[in-house]
Design a protein around this motif. Structure first.
Motif, mmCIF file in Angstrom:
data_model
loop_
_atom_site.group_PDB
_atom_site.id
_atom_site.type_symbol
_atom_site.label_atom_id
_atom_site.label_comp_id
_atom_site.label_asym_id
_atom_site.label_seq_id
_atom_site.Cartn_x
_atom_site.Cartn_y
_atom_site.Cartn_z
ATOM 1 N N ARG A 85 0.822 -1.206 0.000
ATOM 2 C CA ARG A 85 0.000 0.000 0.000
ATOM 3 C C ARG A 85 0.860 1.262 0.000
ATOM 4 O O ARG A 85 0.568 2.220 -0.725
ATOM 5 N N ALA A 86 1.912 1.274 0.802
ATOM 6 C CA ALA A 86 2.792 2.445 0.868
ATOM 7 C C ALA A 86 3.524 2.644 -0.452
ATOM 8 O O ALA A 86 3.657 3.772 -0.942
ATOM 9 N N ALA A 87 4.014 1.564 -1.029
ATOM 10 C CA ALA A 87 4.741 1.657 -2.301
ATOM 11 C C ALA A 87 3.820 2.138 -3.422
ATOM 12 O O ALA A 87 4.219 2.977 -4.241
ATOM 13 N N LEU A 88 2.598 1.625 -3.463
ATOM 14 C CA LEU A 88 1.648 2.065 -4.487
ATOM 15 C C LEU A 88 1.257 3.527 -4.279
ATOM 16 O O LEU A 88 1.126 4.284 -5.245
ATOM 17 N N TYR A 89 1.081 3.942 -3.031
ATOM 18 C CA TYR A 89 0.787 5.341 -2.735
ATOM 19 C C TYR A 89 1.924 6.237 -3.237
ATOM 20 O O TYR A 89 1.686 7.256 -3.880
ATOM 21 N N ALA A 90 3.151 5.834 -2.945
ATOM 22 C CA ALA A 90 4.311 6.613 -3.387
ATOM 23 C C ALA A 90 4.334 6.716 -4.919
ATOM 24 O O ALA A 90 4.553 7.796 -5.473
ATOM 25 N N GLU A 91 4.110 5.610 -5.568
ATOM 26 C CA GLU A 91 4.115 5.582 -7.035
ATOM 27 C C GLU A 91 3.013 6.484 -7.604
ATOM 28 O O GLU A 91 3.260 7.273 -8.516
ATOM 29 N N GLU A 92 1.822 6.387 -7.040
ATOM 30 C CA GLU A 92 0.686 7.170 -7.517
ATOM 31 C C GLU A 92 0.886 8.675 -7.311
ATOM 32 O O GLU A 92 0.338 9.486 -8.059
ATOM 33 N N HIS A 93 1.681 9.039 -6.311
ATOM 34 C CA HIS A 93 1.910 10.453 -6.003
ATOM 35 C C HIS A 93 3.295 10.926 -6.455
ATOM 36 O O HIS A 93 3.751 11.985 -6.046
ATOM 37 N N ASN A 94 3.935 10.099 -7.307
ATOM 38 C CA ASN A 94 5.247 10.430 -7.871
ATOM 39 C C ASN A 94 6.257 10.810 -6.783
ATOM 40 O O ASN A 94 6.932 11.839 -6.870
ATOM 41 N N ARG A 95 6.316 9.971 -5.744
ATOM 42 C CA ARG A 95 7.219 10.215 -4.612
ATOM 43 C C ARG A 95 8.020 8.960 -4.341
ATOM 44 O O ARG A 95 7.657 7.864 -4.753
ATOM 45 N N LYS A 96 9.084 9.106 -3.620
ATOM 46 C CA LYS A 96 9.889 7.965 -3.187
ATOM 47 C C LYS A 96 9.247 7.373 -1.936
ATOM 48 O O LYS A 96 8.668 8.096 -1.109
ATOM 49 N N LEU A 97 9.375 6.065 -1.774
ATOM 50 C CA LEU A 97 8.826 5.392 -0.603
ATOM 51 C C LEU A 97 9.414 5.963 0.689
ATOM 52 O O LEU A 97 8.693 6.165 1.669
ATOM 53 N N ASN A 98 10.709 6.260 0.701
ATOM 54 C CA ASN A 98 11.333 6.834 1.897
ATOM 55 C C ASN A 98 10.679 8.160 2.287
ATOM 56 O O ASN A 98 10.493 8.440 3.472
ATOM 57 N N ALA A 99 10.326 8.985 1.309
ATOM 58 C CA ALA A 99 9.688 10.267 1.599
ATOM 59 C C ALA A 99 8.301 10.059 2.205
ATOM 60 O O ALA A 99 7.908 10.762 3.139
ATOM 61 N N VAL A 100 7.574 9.072 1.698
ATOM 62 C CA VAL A 100 6.244 8.774 2.232
ATOM 63 C C VAL A 100 6.357 8.292 3.683
ATOM 64 O O VAL A 100 5.621 8.754 4.562
ATOM 65 N N VAL A 101 7.291 7.399 3.941
ATOM 66 C CA VAL A 101 7.480 6.880 5.299
ATOM 67 C C VAL A 101 7.943 7.997 6.229
ATOM 68 O O VAL A 101 7.467 8.125 7.360
ATOM 69 N N ASN A 102 8.866 8.834 5.773
ATOM 70 C CA ASN A 102 9.345 9.963 6.576
ATOM 71 C C ASN A 102 8.187 10.886 6.957
ATOM 72 O O ASN A 102 8.040 11.268 8.121
ATOM 73 N N ASP A 103 7.351 11.240 5.973
ATOM 74 C CA ASP A 103 6.221 12.129 6.242
ATOM 75 C C ASP A 103 5.216 11.487 7.193
ATOM 76 O O ASP A 103 4.686 12.154 8.092
ATOM 77 N N ALA A 104 4.954 10.203 7.011
ATOM 78 C CA ALA A 104 3.998 9.497 7.878
ATOM 79 C C ALA A 104 4.519 9.442 9.313
ATOM 80 O O ALA A 104 3.765 9.671 10.268
ATOM 81 N N LEU A 105 5.784 9.182 9.496
ATOM 82 C CA LEU A 105 6.374 9.120 10.834
ATOM 83 C C LEU A 105 6.367 10.508 11.477
ATOM 84 O O LEU A 105 6.035 10.658 12.659
ATOM 85 N N GLN A 106 6.696 11.531 10.702
ATOM 86 C CA GLN A 106 6.665 12.907 11.206
ATOM 87 C C GLN A 106 5.255 13.281 11.657
ATOM 88 O O GLN A 106 5.064 13.847 12.735
#
Length: 113
Positions: A85-106
């Motif tokens: 789910r996280a990887a697909l979200y990142a792909e759909e929003h043209n972002r890196k998975l690390n950036a998505v995880v960083n933002d979610a943790l923040q």
């Protein structure tokens, strides 16, 4: 609220042992195990600083690079579904998975503090 000690860029835990009636802790965020203790807060702080200094001196004497606390990377084990789910979200929003995880943790830490 949990408290930590800080000295020369290292953080140390503060724990209490009712059995021994002592305060104790360890340097957190490094692979090496470095511990300290004290019978009161002043002694604990002094022994924490001594433990950091001794660790750095030991590393220098051994020609070893001291552990760097909180380098900014760590492994996280999550369910296969959450990873997908996280990887697909990142792909759909043209972002890196690390950036998505960083933002979610923040976001989580901001709202849970």
């Amino acid at each position: 609220m949990s408290q930590t000690l800080e000295y020369k860029g290292y953080n140390g835990s503060v724990l209490y042992s009712a059995e021994d009636r002592t305060l104790h802790g360890r340097i957190v965020g490094i692979r090496d195990t470095v511990t300290y203790e004290g019978t009161n807060v002043s002694a604990l702080e002094k022994n924490f600083k001594s433990a950091v200094d001794e660790y750095l001196a030991f590393c220098q004497a051994e020609g070893k690079t001291p552990g760097t606390p909180f380098k900014g990377s760590f492994n996280v084990r999550i369910s296969q579904d959450l990873h997908k789910r996280a990887a697909l979200y990142a792909e759909e929003h043209n972002r890196k998975l690390n950036a998505v995880v960083n933002d979610a943790l923040q976001e989580y830490l901001t709202h849970s503090a």
